[in-house]
Design a protein around this motif. Structure first.
Motif, PDB file in Angstrom:
ATOM      1  N   SER A  99      41.826  18.589  48.229  1.00  0.00           N
ATOM      2  CA  SER A  99      42.136  19.624  47.246  1.00  0.00           C
ATOM      3  C   SER A  99      43.613  19.689  46.892  1.00  0.00           C
ATOM      4  CB  SER A  99      41.666  20.986  47.771  1.00  0.00           C
ATOM      5  OG  SER A  99      42.306  21.308  48.996  1.00  0.00           O
ATOM      6  N   ASP A 100      44.480  19.210  47.776  1.00  0.00           N
ATOM      7  CA  ASP A 100      45.917  19.275  47.513  1.00  0.00           C
ATOM      8  C   ASP A 100      46.482  17.974  46.946  1.00  0.00           C
ATOM      9  OD1 ASP A 100      46.178  21.891  48.353  1.00  0.00           O
ATOM     10  OD2 ASP A 100      46.561  21.337  50.439  1.00  0.00           O
ATOM     11  N   TYR A 101      45.635  17.026  46.636  1.00  0.00           N
ATOM     12  CA  TYR A 101      46.087  15.728  46.140  1.00  0.00           C
ATOM     13  C   TYR A 101      45.916  15.630  44.630  1.00  0.00           C
ATOM     14  CZ  TYR A 101      46.303  13.934  50.930  1.00  0.00           C
ATOM     15  OH  TYR A 101      46.624  13.731  52.244  1.00  0.00           O
ATOM     16  N   ASP A 102      46.813  14.844  44.002  1.00  0.00           N
ATOM     17  CA  ASP A 102      46.707  14.635  42.556  1.00  0.00           C
ATOM     18  C   ASP A 102      47.520  13.395  42.183  1.00  0.00           C
ATOM     19  OD1 ASP A 102      45.937  15.109  39.928  1.00  0.00           O
ATOM     20  OD2 ASP A 102      46.567  17.214  39.969  1.00  0.00           O
ATOM     21  N   LEU A 103      47.328  12.943  40.959  1.00  0.00           N
ATOM     22  CA  LEU A 103      48.165  11.875  40.421  1.00  0.00           C
ATOM     23  C   LEU A 103      49.553  12.449  40.180  1.00  0.00           C
ATOM     24  CD1 LEU A 103      48.300   8.941  39.245  1.00  0.00           C
ATOM     25  CD2 LEU A 103      47.693   9.949  37.035  1.00  0.00           C
ATOM     26  N   ILE A 104      50.584  11.671  40.406  1.00  0.00           N
ATOM     27  CA  ILE A 104      51.949  12.149  40.213  1.00  0.00           C
ATOM     28  C   ILE A 104      52.150  12.616  38.773  1.00  0.00           C
ATOM     29  CG2 ILE A 104      52.870   9.844  39.642  1.00  0.00           C
ATOM     30  CD1 ILE A 104      55.409  10.661  41.219  1.00  0.00           C
ATOM     31  N   SER A 105      52.829  13.742  38.614  1.00  0.00           N
ATOM     32  CA  SER A 105      53.104  14.270  37.281  1.00  0.00           C
ATOM     33  C   SER A 105      54.404  13.685  36.749  1.00  0.00           C
ATOM     34  CB  SER A 105      53.207  15.798  37.322  1.00  0.00           C
ATOM     35  OG  SER A 105      54.394  16.200  37.992  1.00  0.00           O
ATOM     36  N   THR A 106      54.620  13.860  35.461  1.00  0.00           N
ATOM     37  CA  THR A 106      55.856  13.388  34.851  1.00  0.00           C
ATOM     38  C   THR A 106      57.060  14.121  35.438  1.00  0.00           C
ATOM     39  OG1 THR A 106      54.708  12.843  32.802  1.00  0.00           O
ATOM     40  CG2 THR A 106      57.083  13.120  32.664  1.00  0.00           C
ATOM     41  N   ALA A 107      56.940  15.431  35.650  1.00  0.00           N
ATOM     42  CA  ALA A 107      58.046  16.199  36.226  1.00  0.00           C
ATOM     43  C   ALA A 107      58.362  15.724  37.636  1.00  0.00           C
ATOM     44  CB  ALA A 107      57.704  17.686  36.227  1.00  0.00           C
ATOM     45  N   GLN A 108      57.327  15.455  38.429  1.00  0.00           N
ATOM     46  CA  GLN A 108      57.551  14.973  39.793  1.00  0.00           C
ATOM     47  C   GLN A 108      58.186  13.586  39.783  1.00  0.00           C
ATOM     48  OE1 GLN A 108      53.461  15.515  40.992  1.00  0.00           O
ATOM     49  NE2 GLN A 108      53.987  17.218  42.352  1.00  0.00           N
ATOM     50  N   TRP A 109      57.743  12.737  38.857  1.00  0.00           N
ATOM     51  CA  TRP A 109      58.341  11.397  38.764  1.00  0.00           C
ATOM     52  C   TRP A 109      59.839  11.517  38.479  1.00  0.00           C
ATOM     53  CZ3 TRP A 109      55.984   6.539  39.311  1.00  0.00           C
ATOM     54  CH2 TRP A 109      56.854   5.450  39.075  1.00  0.00           C
ATOM     55  N   ASN A 110      60.192  12.370  37.515  1.00  0.00           N
ATOM     56  CA  ASN A 110      61.599  12.475  37.154  1.00  0.00           C
ATOM     57  C   ASN A 110      62.440  13.101  38.266  1.00  0.00           C
ATOM     58  OD1 ASN A 110      61.993  11.239  34.628  1.00  0.00           O
ATOM     59  ND2 ASN A 110      63.263  12.952  33.972  1.00  0.00           N
ATOM     60  N   LYS A 111      61.852  14.008  39.056  1.00  0.00           N
ATOM     61  CA  LYS A 111      62.582  14.567  40.195  1.00  0.00           C
ATOM     62  C   LYS A 111      62.909  13.466  41.202  1.00  0.00           C
ATOM     63  CE  LYS A 111      60.774  19.276  39.921  1.00  0.00           C
ATOM     64  NZ  LYS A 111      59.921  20.307  40.539  1.00  0.00           N
ATOM     65  N   ILE A 112      61.950  12.585  41.431  1.00  0.00           N
ATOM     66  CA  ILE A 112      62.191  11.485  42.363  1.00  0.00           C
ATOM     67  C   ILE A 112      63.224  10.518  41.795  1.00  0.00           C
ATOM     68  CG2 ILE A 112      61.142   9.483  43.496  1.00  0.00           C
ATOM     69  CD1 ILE A 112      58.514  11.103  43.588  1.00  0.00           C
ATOM     70  N   ALA A 113      63.061  10.140  40.525  1.00  0.00           N
ATOM     71  CA  ALA A 113      64.004   9.205  39.905  1.00  0.00           C
ATOM     72  C   ALA A 113      65.416   9.775  39.901  1.00  0.00           C
ATOM     73  CB  ALA A 113      63.555   8.886  38.481  1.00  0.00           C
ATOM     74  N   THR A 114      65.534  11.082  39.674  1.00  0.00           N
ATOM     75  CA  THR A 114      66.849  11.727  39.691  1.00  0.00           C
ATOM     76  C   THR A 114      67.427  11.729  41.097  1.00  0.00           C
ATOM     77  OG1 THR A 114      66.316  13.128  37.792  1.00  0.00           O
ATOM     78  CG2 THR A 114      68.081  13.888  39.257  1.00  0.00           C
ATOM     79  N   ASN A 115      66.611  12.034  42.099  1.00  0.00           N
ATOM     80  CA  ASN A 115      67.068  12.008  43.484  1.00  0.00           C
ATOM     81  C   ASN A 115      67.558  10.610  43.860  1.00  0.00           C
ATOM     82  OD1 ASN A 115      66.727  11.650  46.513  1.00  0.00           O
ATOM     83  ND2 ASN A 115      66.278  13.828  46.355  1.00  0.00           N
ATOM     84  N   ILE A 116      66.795   9.585  43.457  1.00  0.00           N
ATOM     85  CA  ILE A 116      67.206   8.199  43.708  1.00  0.00           C
ATOM     86  C   ILE A 116      68.554   7.916  43.073  1.00  0.00           C
ATOM     87  CG2 ILE A 116      66.685   5.806  43.019  1.00  0.00           C
ATOM     88  CD1 ILE A 116      63.696   6.512  43.491  1.00  0.00           C
ATOM     89  N   THR A 117      68.734   8.386  41.845  1.00  0.00           N
ATOM     90  CA  THR A 117      69.975   8.133  41.109  1.00  0.00           C
ATOM     91  C   THR A 117      71.159   8.850  41.730  1.00  0.00           C
ATOM     92  OG1 THR A 117      68.647   7.917  39.093  1.00  0.00           O
ATOM     93  CG2 THR A 117      71.013   8.173  38.793  1.00  0.00           C
ATOM     94  N   GLU A 118      70.909   9.977  42.385  1.00  0.00           N
ATOM     95  CA  GLU A 118      71.976  10.742  43.026  1.00  0.00           C
ATOM     96  C   GLU A 118      72.317  10.231  44.428  1.00  0.00           C
ATOM     97  OE1 GLU A 118      71.123  15.107  40.954  1.00  0.00           O
ATOM     98  OE2 GLU A 118      70.182  14.597  42.877  1.00  0.00           O
ATOM     99  N   THR A 119      71.631   9.203  44.892  1.00  0.00           N
ATOM    100  CA  THR A 119      71.814   8.695  46.254  1.00  0.00           C
ATOM    101  C   THR A 119      72.606   7.386  46.225  1.00  0.00           C
ATOM    102  OG1 THR A 119      69.739   9.742  46.942  1.00  0.00           O
ATOM    103  CG2 THR A 119      70.611   7.989  48.354  1.00  0.00           C
ATOM    104  N   THR A 120      73.714   7.349  46.914  1.00  0.00           N
ATOM    105  CA  THR A 120      74.654   6.227  46.814  1.00  0.00           C
ATOM    106  C   THR A 120      74.042   4.892  47.224  1.00  0.00           C
ATOM    107  OG1 THR A 120      75.478   6.675  49.052  1.00  0.00           O
ATOM    108  CG2 THR A 120      76.630   7.723  47.230  1.00  0.00           C
ATOM    109  N   ALA A 121      73.120   4.899  48.191  1.00  0.00           N
ATOM    110  CA  ALA A 121      72.567   3.651  48.717  1.00  0.00           C
ATOM    111  C   ALA A 121      71.848   2.830  47.661  1.00  0.00           C
ATOM    112  CB  ALA A 121      71.600   3.951  49.872  1.00  0.00           C
ATOM    113  N   ASN A 122      71.457   3.450  46.550  1.00  0.00           N
ATOM    114  CA  ASN A 122      70.698   2.741  45.520  1.00  0.00           C
ATOM    115  C   ASN A 122      71.569   2.098  44.455  1.00  0.00           C
ATOM    116  OD1 ASN A 122      68.163   3.691  46.660  1.00  0.00           O
ATOM    117  ND2 ASN A 122      68.710   5.699  45.835  1.00  0.00           N
ATOM    118  N   TRP A 123      72.880   2.309  44.519  1.00  0.00           N
ATOM    119  CA  TRP A 123      73.794   1.777  43.507  1.00  0.00           C
ATOM    120  C   TRP A 123      74.484   0.505  44.011  1.00  0.00           C
ATOM    121  CZ3 TRP A 123      74.527   3.505  38.538  1.00  0.00           C
ATOM    122  CH2 TRP A 123      73.920   4.733  38.203  1.00  0.00           C
ATOM    123  N   SER A 124      74.687  -0.422  43.105  1.00  0.00           N
ATOM    124  CA  SER A 124      75.273  -1.717  43.476  1.00  0.00           C
ATOM    125  C   SER A 124      76.661  -1.575  44.083  1.00  0.00           C
ATOM    126  CB  SER A 124      75.335  -2.642  42.259  1.00  0.00           C
ATOM    127  OG  SER A 124      76.080  -2.047  41.205  1.00  0.00           O
TER     128      SER A 124
END
Length: 310
Positions: A99-124
């Motif tokens: 009951s608590d599971y679902d396909l990822i939403s667009t808002a959730q995707w962007n929150k993750i992508a933004t978190n990734i972008t704010e994390t230094t380890a992911n930048w060259s």
């Protein structure tokens, strides 16, 4: 209850004309700290923390692209992504988990992508907005759809030398590791240290909603569309403060490309092994209907986080 212990005392020595203060460390004062609530996720899922402006908890997202294990959507390293599934069937597969599971939403995707972008380890460069983000498995000359490996081997499965078989793990680790950036590194780190596999590249991934107002007249790189405004920028792009310096010379920050001048409809994110440098954590394709399916279009499930016992 976590406590910080401060060790201090004052030894007061009195004389007829003076007062001497001498510090000793054999007494202590305890100052309580606020309880910190920890959140847990099911096996195969990682915790996505809320942003600074949001109230906890965050949510849990599948660590890996979903795999078809006897018809059950499973987040595991082994196996190739579950493809040839349309958007609505992907929703059904996630919701069937509970009951608590679902396909990822667009808002959730962007929150993750933004978190990734704010994390230094992911930048060259090791610094946010300097250089580019890694884009994962974006070149099919390095192998077909790949299963995941261990977090210590983020280029697992690649055939960089085009021999027809995956390169030795030692040779891959020599050029690509958690601490050694590579544009094809398949893992991204979140701000809490959790690791996601193939959030960019390998397979496109469905988002739950429809979007029928592309908001732009032509396809373009995400880094060029940040300032577009309106619903497009809110749903599919980072804030302008996260765009790298000189995007044109830095693979458009590694954020990916937006195919947005089609008819709109179903939303796919991240890019695939067939999209080259257009792949990225913010990449978006609005060209397909909800009934479209292909081997390189998969999905990722989300669920609620659970407060751990104190």
């Amino acid at each position: 209850m976590e406590r910080i212990l401060f060790y201090s005392a004052l030894l007061i020595s009195l004389s007829a004309c003076s007062l001497d203060l001498k510090k000793v460390t054999d007494a202590l004062t305890e100052i309580p700290e606020e309880d910190v609530i920890q959140y847990s996720c099911p096996a195969g899922y990682v915790y996505v923390p809320p942003s600074a402006s949001e109230t906890p908890p965050g949510f849990c997202v599948a660590k890996y692209e979903m795999k078809d294990v006897a018809g059950i959507a499973t987040s595991q390293a082994g196996g190739t992504p579950w493809g040839n599934i349309d958007r609505d069937d992907a929703i059904t597969a996630c919701q069937a988990l509970g009951s608590d599971y679902d396909l990822i939403s667009t808002a959730q995707w962007n929150k993750i992508a933004t978190n990734i972008t704010e994390t230094t380890a992911n930048w060259s460069s090791g610094a946010v907005t300097s250089g580019a983000l890694n884009r994962g498995h974006f070149d099919n000359s390095y192998g077909s759809l790949l299963e995941a490996g261990g977090d210590d081997h983020p280029c697992y499965g690649y055939d960089f030398d085009s021999s027809g078989a995956a390169d030795s793990q030692a040779s891959l680790d020599a050029v690509c590791s958690p601490s050694l950036w590579h544009e094809n590194r398949r893992t991204h780190q979140l701000s809490n240290g959790e690791v996601l596999w193939d959030f960019a590249g390998n397979s496109w991934e469905w988002n739950k909603e429809d979007f029928t107002d592309p908001g732009a007249s032509s396809n373009d790189y995400i880094a060029d569309l940040v300032g577009l405004g309106g619903s497009f920028a809110t749903l599919f792009a980072p804030s302008s403060s996260l765009v790298c310096a000189s995007p044109n010379s830095n693979e458009y920050c590694g954020m990916g490309f937006a195919w947005i001048n089609g008819p709109g409809g179903a939303i796919a994110r991240g890019g695939s092994l067939y999209n080259g440098t257009d792949t990225g954590v913010f990449a978006v394709d609005l060209d397909n209907s909800t009934s479209y399916s292909n081997t390189h279009v998969g999905f990722r499930c989300v669920t609620s986080a659970t407060a751990a016992p104190q």
